[in-house]
Scaffold this motif. Structure first.
Motif, PDB file in Angstrom:
ATOM      1  N   LYS A  14       0.822  -1.204   0.000  1.00 43.62           N
ATOM      2  CA  LYS A  14       0.000   0.000   0.000  1.00 43.62           C
ATOM      3  C   LYS A  14       0.861   1.261   0.000  1.00 43.62           C
ATOM      4  N   ASN A  15       2.167   1.088   0.045  1.00 45.86           N
ATOM      5  CA  ASN A  15       3.122   2.197  -0.001  1.00 45.86           C
ATOM      6  C   ASN A  15       2.990   3.108   1.223  1.00 45.86           C
ATOM      7  N   TYR A  16       2.665   2.522   2.369  1.00 50.08           N
ATOM      8  CA  TYR A  16       2.596   3.271   3.617  1.00 50.08           C
ATOM      9  C   TYR A  16       3.927   3.129   4.347  1.00 50.08           C
ATOM     10  N   THR A  17       4.327   4.176   5.035  1.00 49.35           N
ATOM     11  CA  THR A  17       5.549   4.103   5.839  1.00 49.35           C
ATOM     12  C   THR A  17       5.209   3.603   7.234  1.00 49.35           C
ATOM     13  N   GLN A  18       6.234   3.142   7.926  1.00 46.19           N
ATOM     14  CA  GLN A  18       6.042   2.755   9.322  1.00 46.19           C
ATOM     15  C   GLN A  18       5.603   3.973  10.133  1.00 46.19           C
ATOM     16  N   GLU A  19       6.147   5.133   9.819  1.00 49.86           N
ATOM     17  CA  GLU A  19       5.804   6.360  10.539  1.00 49.86           C
ATOM     18  C   GLU A  19       4.311   6.670  10.397  1.00 49.86           C
ATOM     19  N   TYR A  20       3.797   6.497   9.181  1.00 47.48           N
ATOM     20  CA  TYR A  20       2.381   6.768   8.943  1.00 47.48           C
ATOM     21  C   TYR A  20       1.505   5.832   9.778  1.00 47.48           C
ATOM     22  N   ILE A  21       1.793   4.541   9.723  1.00 47.19           N
ATOM     23  CA  ILE A  21       0.988   3.567  10.476  1.00 47.19           C
ATOM     24  C   ILE A  21       1.097   3.833  11.972  1.00 47.19           C
ATOM     25  N   ALA A  22       2.318   4.086  12.439  1.00 45.85           N
ATOM     26  CA  ALA A  22       2.528   4.363  13.866  1.00 45.85           C
ATOM     27  C   ALA A  22       1.712   5.575  14.303  1.00 45.85           C
ATOM     28  N   ASP A  23       1.730   6.623  13.492  1.00 43.42           N
ATOM     29  CA  ASP A  23       0.974   7.830  13.804  1.00 43.42           C
ATOM     30  C   ASP A  23      -0.519   7.524  13.888  1.00 43.42           C
TER      31      ASP A  23
END
Length: 123
Positions: A14-23
């Motif tokens: 899905k091209n999501y970063t770990q930072e995005y999911i964590a947030d």
């Protein structure tokens, strides 16, 4: 395949970063990284939150097995798998979601370029 590996594969598709999911989860990137690595227990509540963030039914995350469809060397489908149609549809949906996200990002970039062109023209 462990649940953390499945979540990581889906996140990357899905091209999501770990930072995005964590947030989205309200935790640190390091804390989220531990989830993907299996170093932190994942409660059902967090797993349900992840399903919402990843925009997938929880059962699709649990049953996701990318290696049944793509080998690491040539991305060619492997032999028959249980629920292969269901898993194949999931992989296609993930790629379609990734394409949609990239198109949105490209549109936003185009808007920003237009904004800067207009501002430079005024000066």
């Amino acid at each position: 395949m462990l649940i953390g590996d499945k979540i990581k594969s889906i996140r990357e598709l899905k091209n999501y970063t770990q930072e995005y999911i964590a947030d989205q989860l309200g935790i640190t990137q390091a804390g989220y990284s531990k989830i993907e690595k299996g170093k932190t227990s994942l409660s059902l509540e967090k797993l349900q939150q992840l399903a919402l963030i990843l925009e997938l039914p929880l059962e699709n995350i649990i049953h996701f097995e990318s290696q049944r469809y793509f080998n690491q060397d040539s991305s060619i489908a492997k032999g028959p798998a249980v629920n292969s149609d269901k898993n194949f549809e999931l992989v296609i949906r993930l790629y379609e979601d990734k394409i949609e996200l990239l198109e949105k990002l490209l549109g936003k970039t185009d808007q920003e370029l237009q904004f800067y062109k207009e501002n430079l023209a005024k000066h």
